[in-house]
Design an enzyme around this catalytic site. Sequence first.
Site, PDB file in Angstrom:
ATOM      1  CD  GLU A 113      -2.971  -0.738   0.298  1.00  0.00           C
ATOM      2  OE1 GLU A 113      -3.176   0.411  -0.347  1.00  0.00           O
ATOM      3  OE2 GLU A 113      -3.878  -1.798  -0.200  1.00  0.00           O
ATOM      4  CD  GLU A 140     -12.344  -2.475   8.914  1.00  0.00           C
ATOM      5  OE1 GLU A 140     -11.199  -1.997   8.382  1.00  0.00           O
ATOM      6  OE2 GLU A 140     -13.466  -1.696   8.830  1.00  0.00           O
ATOM      7  CD  GLU A 163      -7.178  -1.478  -5.944  1.00  0.00           C
ATOM      8  OE1 GLU A 163      -7.267  -0.626  -4.901  1.00  0.00           O
ATOM      9  OE2 GLU A 163      -6.353  -2.564  -6.212  1.00  0.00           O
TER      10      GLU A 163
END
Length: 216
Positions: A113, A140, A163
């Site tokens: 990332e 999460e 994306e």
Amino acid sequence: MTNIFSYQPQFDHGDVEVLDRQQCYRGFVHVEKLKIRHRLFANQDFGSVIHRELVRRREAAGVLVHDPHLQKFLLIEQFRAGALNSERTPWQLEIIAGLIDDGEDAETCLKREALEEANCQIENLKQLYRYHPSTGASDEIYNLYVATADLTHAGGVHGEVQEGEDIKVHVFDYAQLDGLMQSPYLSNASLIIAIQWFQLYLHQQQSKKQLMGEVQ
């Protein structure tokens, strides 16, 4: 006075019954409708049946990146649909973050990332916390890290176009931390936690230097 924190949960997974589970939606996130009951604090008996909607999502990881040599830290800015009702703007200041892909661990995810979102290579990753951002509605789990990088040439706009990412990189001086903590644009939970930790860390580092100077 002791500094030891002592706590033991009264109940565990064996004190919850999932009576029914229905999948309502399957996409970027999954949504399930649950019929459950659990034991009560007052008498340890099972309470009435309750209904809940649960958003299921892959584990996420985020990292606060800083350069101890330049005394700078890096944040990103991007549009977030979840902030459409924000009082100020749907564009959020954040730390680098992403969802952990199958076959990845948190550190591998964050190295990927960091390249995708900020075009930087991070080193010396250290895990700070592993927590649930919103247990009232989601399962999460968020893994929060700090790492170092050479921020000499950091900046620009990055992200994975396929994306829909459009990410702007910001580099700030350590001296701007106090101002950031007072800013109305500090509204992202993982960023708030990371910055509070970082302020404490820098304060402890400064105290150590002062102590070593006094000893010498």
